[in-house]
Design a protein around this motif. Structure first.
Motif, PDB file in Angstrom:
ATOM      1  N   LYS A 165      15.167 -30.102  58.868  1.00  0.00           N
ATOM      2  CA  LYS A 165      14.923 -29.312  59.966  1.00  0.00           C
ATOM      3  C   LYS A 165      15.154 -29.812  61.186  1.00  0.00           C
ATOM      4  O   LYS A 165      14.847 -29.670  62.412  1.00  0.00           O
ATOM      5  CB  LYS A 165      13.797 -28.442  59.908  1.00  0.00           C
ATOM      6  CG  LYS A 165      13.298 -27.624  58.840  1.00  0.00           C
ATOM      7  CD  LYS A 165      12.037 -27.077  58.813  1.00  0.00           C
ATOM      8  CE  LYS A 165      11.901 -26.174  57.480  1.00  0.00           C
ATOM      9  NZ  LYS A 165      10.569 -25.498  57.411  1.00  0.00           N
ATOM     10  N   THR A 166      15.810 -31.108  61.234  1.00  0.00           N
ATOM     11  CA  THR A 166      15.883 -32.035  62.256  1.00  0.00           C
ATOM     12  C   THR A 166      16.678 -31.302  63.540  1.00  0.00           C
ATOM     13  O   THR A 166      16.091 -31.496  64.514  1.00  0.00           O
ATOM     14  CB  THR A 166      16.660 -33.271  61.987  1.00  0.00           C
ATOM     15  OG1 THR A 166      15.989 -34.119  60.810  1.00  0.00           O
ATOM     16  CG2 THR A 166      16.785 -34.409  62.979  1.00  0.00           C
ATOM     17  N   PHE A 172      15.556 -30.356  67.205  1.00  0.00           N
ATOM     18  CA  PHE A 172      16.090 -30.857  68.628  1.00  0.00           C
ATOM     19  C   PHE A 172      16.419 -29.429  69.418  1.00  0.00           C
ATOM     20  O   PHE A 172      16.415 -29.681  70.767  1.00  0.00           O
ATOM     21  CB  PHE A 172      17.578 -31.397  68.328  1.00  0.00           C
ATOM     22  CG  PHE A 172      17.244 -32.847  67.573  1.00  0.00           C
ATOM     23  CD1 PHE A 172      16.195 -33.741  67.672  1.00  0.00           C
ATOM     24  CD2 PHE A 172      18.333 -33.492  66.948  1.00  0.00           C
ATOM     25  CE1 PHE A 172      16.107 -34.881  67.091  1.00  0.00           C
ATOM     26  CE2 PHE A 172      18.233 -34.790  66.383  1.00  0.00           C
ATOM     27  CZ  PHE A 172      16.870 -35.399  66.529  1.00  0.00           C
ATOM     28  N   ILE A 173      17.098 -28.478  68.814  1.00  0.00           N
ATOM     29  CA  ILE A 173      17.310 -27.410  69.598  1.00  0.00           C
ATOM     30  C   ILE A 173      16.332 -26.673  70.203  1.00  0.00           C
ATOM     31  O   ILE A 173      16.422 -26.283  71.395  1.00  0.00           O
ATOM     32  CB  ILE A 173      18.140 -26.473  68.648  1.00  0.00           C
ATOM     33  CG1 ILE A 173      19.662 -26.944  68.434  1.00  0.00           C
ATOM     34  CG2 ILE A 173      18.326 -24.833  69.279  1.00  0.00           C
ATOM     35  CD1 ILE A 173      20.307 -26.365  67.134  1.00  0.00           C
ATOM     36  N   PHE A 230      21.235 -20.260  66.083  1.00  0.00           N
ATOM     37  CA  PHE A 230      21.463 -21.624  65.233  1.00  0.00           C
ATOM     38  C   PHE A 230      21.117 -21.523  63.805  1.00  0.00           C
ATOM     39  O   PHE A 230      19.863 -21.685  63.828  1.00  0.00           O
ATOM     40  CB  PHE A 230      21.084 -23.024  66.134  1.00  0.00           C
ATOM     41  CG  PHE A 230      21.645 -23.045  67.651  1.00  0.00           C
ATOM     42  CD1 PHE A 230      22.749 -23.773  67.757  1.00  0.00           C
ATOM     43  CD2 PHE A 230      21.072 -22.443  68.750  1.00  0.00           C
ATOM     44  CE1 PHE A 230      23.369 -24.123  69.183  1.00  0.00           C
ATOM     45  CE2 PHE A 230      21.656 -22.365  69.791  1.00  0.00           C
ATOM     46  CZ  PHE A 230      22.812 -23.304  70.164  1.00  0.00           C
ATOM     47  N   ILE A 231      22.097 -21.967  62.801  1.00  0.00           N
ATOM     48  CA  ILE A 231      21.785 -21.802  61.633  1.00  0.00           C
ATOM     49  C   ILE A 231      21.859 -23.317  61.142  1.00  0.00           C
ATOM     50  O   ILE A 231      23.160 -23.615  60.912  1.00  0.00           O
ATOM     51  CB  ILE A 231      22.004 -20.825  60.790  1.00  0.00           C
ATOM     52  CG1 ILE A 231      21.989 -19.443  61.260  1.00  0.00           C
ATOM     53  CG2 ILE A 231      21.859 -20.980  59.497  1.00  0.00           C
ATOM     54  CD1 ILE A 231      22.520 -18.255  60.624  1.00  0.00           C
ATOM     55  N   GLU A 232      20.942 -23.963  60.771  1.00  0.00           N
ATOM     56  CA  GLU A 232      21.064 -25.482  60.233  1.00  0.00           C
ATOM     57  C   GLU A 232      21.100 -25.379  58.761  1.00  0.00           C
ATOM     58  O   GLU A 232      20.629 -24.928  57.962  1.00  0.00           O
ATOM     59  CB  GLU A 232      19.889 -26.219  60.644  1.00  0.00           C
ATOM     60  CG  GLU A 232      20.047 -27.700  60.238  1.00  0.00           C
ATOM     61  CD  GLU A 232      18.973 -28.494  60.769  1.00  0.00           C
ATOM     62  OE1 GLU A 232      18.962 -29.827  60.321  1.00  0.00           O
ATOM     63  OE2 GLU A 232      17.978 -27.957  61.209  1.00  0.00           O
ATOM     64  N   ASN A 240      16.951 -23.021  59.567  1.00  0.00           N
ATOM     65  CA  ASN A 240      17.550 -23.778  58.608  1.00  0.00           C
ATOM     66  C   ASN A 240      17.678 -22.998  57.025  1.00  0.00           C
ATOM     67  O   ASN A 240      16.910 -22.306  56.876  1.00  0.00           O
ATOM     68  CB  ASN A 240      16.894 -24.933  58.340  1.00  0.00           C
ATOM     69  CG  ASN A 240      15.857 -25.248  57.376  1.00  0.00           C
ATOM     70  OD1 ASN A 240      14.884 -24.366  57.685  1.00  0.00           O
ATOM     71  ND2 ASN A 240      15.799 -25.991  56.439  1.00  0.00           N
ATOM     72  N   ILE A 241      18.846 -23.513  56.545  1.00  0.00           N
ATOM     73  CA  ILE A 241      19.082 -22.867  55.103  1.00  0.00           C
ATOM     74  C   ILE A 241      19.430 -24.298  54.278  1.00  0.00           C
ATOM     75  O   ILE A 241      20.217 -24.907  54.356  1.00  0.00           O
ATOM     76  CB  ILE A 241      20.256 -21.991  54.912  1.00  0.00           C
ATOM     77  CG1 ILE A 241      20.231 -20.639  55.831  1.00  0.00           C
ATOM     78  CG2 ILE A 241      20.515 -21.782  53.611  1.00  0.00           C
ATOM     79  CD1 ILE A 241      21.120 -19.932  55.896  1.00  0.00           C
TER      80      ILE A 241
END
Length: 301
Positions: free
Chosen positions: A274-275, A279-280, A267-269, A291-292
Protein backbone atom coordinates in the motif's frame (compact mmCIF):
# COMPACT_ATOMS: atom_id res chain seq x y z
CA UNK A 1 -18.06 12.80 -11.91
CA UNK A 2 -14.41 12.27 -10.96
CA UNK A 3 -11.86 10.14 -12.76
CA UNK A 4 -10.22 6.89 -11.67
CA UNK A 5 -6.50 6.17 -11.94
CA UNK A 6 -4.85 2.74 -11.91
CA UNK A 7 -1.41 3.07 -10.29
CA UNK A 8 1.38 0.51 -9.95
CA UNK A 9 4.12 0.23 -7.29
CA UNK A 10 7.84 -0.24 -7.88
CA UNK A 11 10.24 -2.78 -6.45
CA UNK A 12 10.57 -2.98 -2.69
CA UNK A 13 7.01 -4.17 -2.04
CA UNK A 14 7.67 -7.73 -3.25
CA UNK A 15 7.04 -10.76 -1.04
CA UNK A 16 6.76 -14.53 -1.40
CA UNK A 17 3.21 -15.50 -2.34
CA UNK A 18 2.26 -12.27 -4.10
CA UNK A 19 -0.36 -12.84 -6.78
CA UNK A 20 -0.86 -16.51 -5.94
CA UNK A 21 -4.60 -16.33 -5.32
CA UNK A 22 -5.15 -14.62 -8.67
CA UNK A 23 -2.94 -17.25 -10.35
CA UNK A 24 -5.03 -20.03 -8.86
CA UNK A 25 -8.48 -18.53 -9.45
CA UNK A 26 -8.26 -16.49 -12.67
CA UNK A 27 -7.28 -18.17 -15.93
CA UNK A 28 -6.26 -14.82 -17.42
CA UNK A 29 -3.93 -14.18 -14.47
CA UNK A 30 -2.30 -17.59 -14.82
CA UNK A 31 -1.84 -16.88 -18.53
CA UNK A 32 0.06 -13.70 -17.68
CA UNK A 33 2.47 -15.57 -15.40
CA UNK A 34 2.98 -18.14 -18.16
CA UNK A 35 3.57 -15.37 -20.71
CA UNK A 36 6.10 -13.75 -18.38
CA UNK A 37 7.88 -17.09 -18.01
CA UNK A 38 8.09 -17.50 -21.77
CA UNK A 39 9.25 -13.92 -22.39
CA UNK A 40 11.80 -13.86 -19.55
CA UNK A 41 13.05 -17.44 -19.72
CA UNK A 42 12.36 -17.87 -16.00
CA UNK A 43 9.92 -19.85 -13.89
CA UNK A 44 8.23 -16.66 -12.69
CA UNK A 45 5.48 -18.44 -10.75
CA UNK A 46 8.04 -20.32 -8.63
CA UNK A 47 9.99 -17.09 -8.17
CA UNK A 48 6.86 -15.42 -6.76
CA UNK A 49 5.31 -18.30 -4.82
CA UNK A 50 8.14 -20.48 -3.44
CA UNK A 51 10.65 -19.52 -0.74
CA UNK A 52 13.79 -18.08 -2.34
CA UNK A 53 16.24 -15.19 -2.00
CA UNK A 54 16.30 -14.24 -5.67
CA UNK A 55 13.02 -12.36 -5.39
CA UNK A 56 14.91 -9.57 -3.58
CA UNK A 57 17.66 -9.31 -6.23
CA UNK A 58 16.92 -6.57 -8.77
CA UNK A 59 17.26 -8.67 -11.92
CA UNK A 60 14.61 -11.07 -10.58
CA UNK A 61 12.53 -8.64 -8.51
CA UNK A 62 11.50 -6.59 -11.49
CA UNK A 63 9.99 -9.37 -13.59
CA UNK A 64 8.35 -10.92 -10.51
CA UNK A 65 6.69 -7.65 -9.52
CA UNK A 66 5.56 -6.84 -13.04
CA UNK A 67 4.12 -10.29 -13.68
CA UNK A 68 2.10 -9.98 -10.47
CA UNK A 69 0.85 -6.50 -11.34
CA UNK A 70 -0.20 -7.42 -14.88
CA UNK A 71 -1.83 -10.66 -13.67
CA UNK A 72 -3.97 -8.67 -11.22
CA UNK A 73 -4.65 -5.99 -13.83
CA UNK A 74 -6.01 -8.54 -16.29
CA UNK A 75 -8.34 -9.98 -13.65
CA UNK A 76 -9.63 -6.48 -12.94
CA UNK A 77 -10.14 -5.86 -16.66
CA UNK A 78 -11.99 -9.17 -16.98
CA UNK A 79 -14.45 -7.82 -14.41
CA UNK A 80 -15.10 -4.90 -16.76
CA UNK A 81 -13.15 -2.14 -15.01
CA UNK A 82 -11.02 0.35 -16.94
CA UNK A 83 -9.08 3.42 -15.78
CA UNK A 84 -9.33 6.98 -17.05
CA UNK A 85 -5.67 7.54 -16.23
CA UNK A 86 -2.70 5.33 -15.37
CA UNK A 87 0.77 5.79 -13.86
CA UNK A 88 3.38 3.81 -11.95
CA UNK A 89 6.38 4.46 -9.74
CA UNK A 90 9.70 3.44 -11.35
CA UNK A 91 9.27 -0.22 -12.36
CA UNK A 92 5.52 0.30 -11.88
CA UNK A 93 5.49 2.52 -14.96
CA UNK A 94 5.59 -0.69 -17.01
CA UNK A 95 2.38 -1.81 -15.31
CA UNK A 96 0.92 1.50 -16.43
CA UNK A 97 2.07 0.80 -20.00
CA UNK A 98 0.09 -2.45 -19.86
CA UNK A 99 -3.00 -0.70 -18.48
CA UNK A 100 -2.78 1.95 -21.20
CA UNK A 101 -2.37 -0.66 -23.93
CA UNK A 102 0.81 1.04 -25.15
CA UNK A 103 2.82 -2.18 -25.41
CA UNK A 104 1.85 -5.84 -25.45
CA UNK A 105 2.34 -7.74 -22.17
CA UNK A 106 4.81 -10.05 -23.92
CA UNK A 107 7.03 -7.15 -24.97
CA UNK A 108 6.73 -5.49 -21.58
CA UNK A 109 7.82 -8.68 -19.80
CA UNK A 110 10.76 -9.13 -22.14
CA UNK A 111 11.91 -5.52 -21.75
CA UNK A 112 11.59 -5.55 -17.96
CA UNK A 113 13.59 -8.78 -17.68
CA UNK A 114 16.40 -7.04 -19.59
CA UNK A 115 15.93 -3.84 -17.57
CA UNK A 116 16.46 -5.72 -14.32
CA UNK A 117 19.61 -7.40 -15.63
CA UNK A 118 21.07 -4.18 -17.04
CA UNK A 119 20.38 -2.24 -13.84
CA UNK A 120 21.95 -4.98 -11.74
CA UNK A 121 25.03 -5.06 -13.98
CA UNK A 122 25.36 -1.28 -14.03
CA UNK A 123 25.39 -0.88 -10.25
CA UNK A 124 28.72 0.70 -9.31
CA UNK A 125 30.55 -0.19 -6.14
CA UNK A 126 29.86 2.17 -3.29
CA UNK A 127 26.41 3.32 -4.36
CA UNK A 128 23.71 4.23 -1.83
CA UNK A 129 20.23 5.66 -1.36
CA UNK A 130 18.80 7.52 1.65
CA UNK A 131 15.27 8.68 2.45
CA UNK A 132 15.14 12.28 3.68
CA UNK A 133 12.15 13.15 5.86
CA UNK A 134 10.78 16.56 6.70
CA UNK A 135 12.52 18.93 4.27
CA UNK A 136 11.21 20.74 1.18
CA UNK A 137 12.52 19.53 -2.18
CA UNK A 138 14.21 22.81 -3.09
CA UNK A 139 16.47 22.68 -0.02
CA UNK A 140 17.45 19.09 -0.79
CA UNK A 141 18.15 19.95 -4.43
CA UNK A 142 20.40 22.89 -3.51
CA UNK A 143 22.28 20.86 -0.91
CA UNK A 144 22.94 18.01 -3.33
CA UNK A 145 24.31 20.47 -5.88
CA UNK A 146 26.90 21.69 -3.34
CA UNK A 147 28.18 18.24 -2.36
CA UNK A 148 31.33 16.96 -4.04
CA UNK A 149 30.68 13.71 -5.91
CA UNK A 150 27.52 12.28 -7.43
CA UNK A 151 24.37 12.76 -5.34
CA UNK A 152 20.93 13.74 -6.58
CA UNK A 153 17.22 13.16 -5.96
CA UNK A 154 15.98 9.69 -6.91
CA UNK A 155 12.33 9.99 -5.85
CA UNK A 156 9.93 12.82 -5.14
CA UNK A 157 7.51 10.56 -3.24
CA UNK A 158 5.25 12.93 -1.32
CA UNK A 159 5.51 16.05 0.84
CA UNK A 160 8.20 15.47 3.45
CA UNK A 161 9.60 12.31 1.89
CA UNK A 162 12.32 12.46 -0.76
CA UNK A 163 14.97 9.88 -1.59
CA UNK A 164 18.53 10.82 -2.57
CA UNK A 165 20.86 8.57 -4.54
CA UNK A 166 24.46 8.39 -5.75
CA UNK A 167 27.97 7.59 -4.53
CA UNK A 168 27.89 6.37 -0.94
CA UNK A 169 30.28 9.00 0.39
CA UNK A 170 28.44 11.83 -1.35
CA UNK A 171 25.05 10.55 -0.15
CA UNK A 172 26.36 10.32 3.42
CA UNK A 173 27.73 13.87 3.28
CA UNK A 174 24.49 15.19 1.85
CA UNK A 175 22.45 13.42 4.55
CA UNK A 176 24.65 14.88 7.29
CA UNK A 177 24.25 18.38 5.86
CA UNK A 178 20.49 17.96 5.45
CA UNK A 179 20.15 17.03 9.13
CA UNK A 180 21.81 20.31 10.07
CA UNK A 181 19.37 22.10 7.77
CA UNK A 182 16.35 20.69 9.57
CA UNK A 183 15.61 17.24 8.19
CA UNK A 184 13.71 15.19 10.76
CA UNK A 185 15.48 11.96 9.78
CA UNK A 186 17.74 10.56 7.09
CA UNK A 187 17.25 6.81 6.70
CA UNK A 188 19.72 4.76 4.62
CA UNK A 189 17.82 2.32 2.40
CA UNK A 190 18.67 -1.35 2.07
CA UNK A 191 19.08 -1.39 -1.70
CA UNK A 192 21.59 -2.98 -4.04
CA UNK A 193 22.55 0.20 -5.85
CA UNK A 194 22.05 3.93 -6.48
CA UNK A 195 18.92 3.63 -8.60
CA UNK A 196 17.58 6.61 -10.56
CA UNK A 197 21.03 8.14 -10.50
CA UNK A 198 23.13 9.37 -13.46
CA UNK A 199 25.49 6.54 -12.43
CA UNK A 200 23.05 4.12 -14.11
CA UNK A 201 22.96 5.88 -17.47
CA UNK A 202 24.73 2.90 -19.05
CA UNK A 203 21.79 0.64 -18.22
CA UNK A 204 19.50 3.08 -20.01
CA UNK A 205 21.69 2.95 -23.12
CA UNK A 206 21.46 -0.86 -23.21
CA UNK A 207 17.70 -0.67 -22.68
CA UNK A 208 17.48 1.65 -25.67
CA UNK A 209 18.81 -1.12 -27.89
CA UNK A 210 16.20 -3.56 -26.54
CA UNK A 211 13.42 -1.06 -27.18
CA UNK A 212 14.50 -0.30 -30.73
CA UNK A 213 12.21 -2.84 -32.47
CA UNK A 214 9.38 -2.95 -29.92
CA UNK A 215 6.01 -1.87 -31.27
CA UNK A 216 4.39 1.06 -29.47
CA UNK A 217 0.62 1.34 -29.89
CA UNK A 218 -1.47 4.49 -29.90
CA UNK A 219 -2.14 5.86 -26.43
CA UNK A 220 -5.75 4.94 -25.66
CA UNK A 221 -5.67 5.61 -21.91
CA UNK A 222 -3.99 8.72 -20.48
CA UNK A 223 -0.57 7.79 -19.11
CA UNK A 224 2.01 9.77 -17.12
CA UNK A 225 5.81 9.52 -17.23
CA UNK A 226 8.08 9.41 -14.17
CA UNK A 227 10.60 11.61 -15.98
CA UNK A 228 8.28 14.56 -16.60
CA UNK A 229 5.56 14.06 -14.00
CA UNK A 230 3.11 14.81 -16.81
CA UNK A 231 1.07 13.11 -19.52
CA UNK A 232 2.76 11.45 -22.46
CA UNK A 233 0.96 12.92 -25.45
CA UNK A 234 2.56 11.04 -28.36
CA UNK A 235 3.59 7.42 -28.72
CA UNK A 236 6.88 8.55 -30.28
CA UNK A 237 7.94 9.86 -26.85
CA UNK A 238 7.49 6.59 -24.98
CA UNK A 239 10.78 4.81 -25.71
CA UNK A 240 13.06 7.78 -25.03
CA UNK A 241 11.28 8.48 -21.75
CA UNK A 242 11.69 4.86 -20.64
CA UNK A 243 15.41 5.07 -21.42
CA UNK A 244 15.79 8.30 -19.44
CA UNK A 245 13.71 6.92 -16.56
CA UNK A 246 16.49 4.51 -15.49
CA UNK A 247 18.82 7.36 -14.50
CA UNK A 248 16.36 10.23 -13.90
CA UNK A 249 14.46 11.35 -10.82
CA UNK A 250 11.04 9.72 -10.30
CA UNK A 251 8.55 12.58 -10.14
CA UNK A 252 5.79 10.70 -8.37
CA UNK A 253 4.41 13.58 -6.30
CA UNK A 254 4.30 15.74 -9.42
CA UNK A 255 2.50 12.97 -11.31
CA UNK A 256 -0.16 12.65 -8.62
CA UNK A 257 -0.62 16.43 -8.45
CA UNK A 258 -1.07 16.51 -12.22
CA UNK A 259 -3.74 13.79 -12.00
CA UNK A 260 -5.51 15.71 -9.25
CA UNK A 261 -5.56 18.80 -11.49
CA UNK A 262 -7.16 16.65 -14.17
CA UNK A 263 -10.02 15.59 -11.89
CA UNK A 264 -8.82 12.21 -10.64
CA UNK A 265 -10.43 11.52 -7.27
CA UNK A 266 -10.02 7.73 -7.00
CA UNK A 267 -6.66 5.94 -7.08
CA UNK A 268 -6.52 2.14 -7.28
CA UNK A 269 -3.09 0.72 -6.47
CA UNK A 270 -2.59 -2.59 -8.26
CA UNK A 271 0.02 -4.97 -6.88
CA UNK A 272 1.82 -5.77 -3.63
CA UNK A 273 1.57 -3.38 -0.71
CA UNK A 274 0.00 0.00 0.00
CA UNK A 275 3.02 2.27 -0.48
CA UNK A 276 1.54 4.45 -3.19
CA UNK A 277 -1.82 4.72 -1.41
CA UNK A 278 0.08 6.06 1.59
CA UNK A 279 1.90 8.64 -0.53
CA UNK A 280 -1.35 9.80 -2.11
CA UNK A 281 -3.02 10.35 1.25
CA UNK A 282 -0.11 12.62 2.20
CA UNK A 283 -0.46 14.54 -1.07
CA UNK A 284 -4.25 14.98 -0.77
CA UNK A 285 -6.72 14.03 1.94
CA UNK A 286 -9.67 14.73 -0.36
CA UNK A 287 -9.35 11.66 -2.60
CA UNK A 288 -9.88 7.93 -2.24
CA UNK A 289 -6.85 5.64 -2.44
CA UNK A 290 -7.26 1.86 -2.20
CA UNK A 291 -5.15 -1.14 -3.17
CA UNK A 292 -5.86 -4.46 -4.86
CA UNK A 293 -3.33 -7.18 -4.06
CA UNK A 294 -5.71 -9.99 -3.02
CA UNK A 295 -8.91 -11.32 -4.55
CA UNK A 296 -10.74 -10.17 -1.41
CA UNK A 297 -9.66 -6.60 -2.23
CA UNK A 298 -11.10 -6.86 -5.74
CA UNK A 299 -14.39 -8.26 -4.48
CA UNK A 300 -14.67 -5.55 -1.81
CA UNK A 301 -13.99 -2.73 -4.26
Amino acid sequence: MGKTAFIFPGQGAQYIGMGKDFYEQFTVSREMFELAEKAAGLDVASLCFEENERIHITEYTQIAMLATEVAILKAIEEKGYRPDVTAGLSLGEYGALAAAGIMSPENIFRIVRKRGIYMQEAVPRGGAMTAVLGLPADIIEKTCEKIEGSVSIANYNCPGQIVITGEAEAVEKAASQLLTEGAKRCIPLNVSGPFHSPLLAGAGEKLSEELRDVEVHDIKVSYLSNVTGDYVTAKEQVKSLLVRQVSSSVKWQQSVERMLEDGVDTFIEIGPGKTLSGFIRKISKDVKAVNIEKIDDLERI
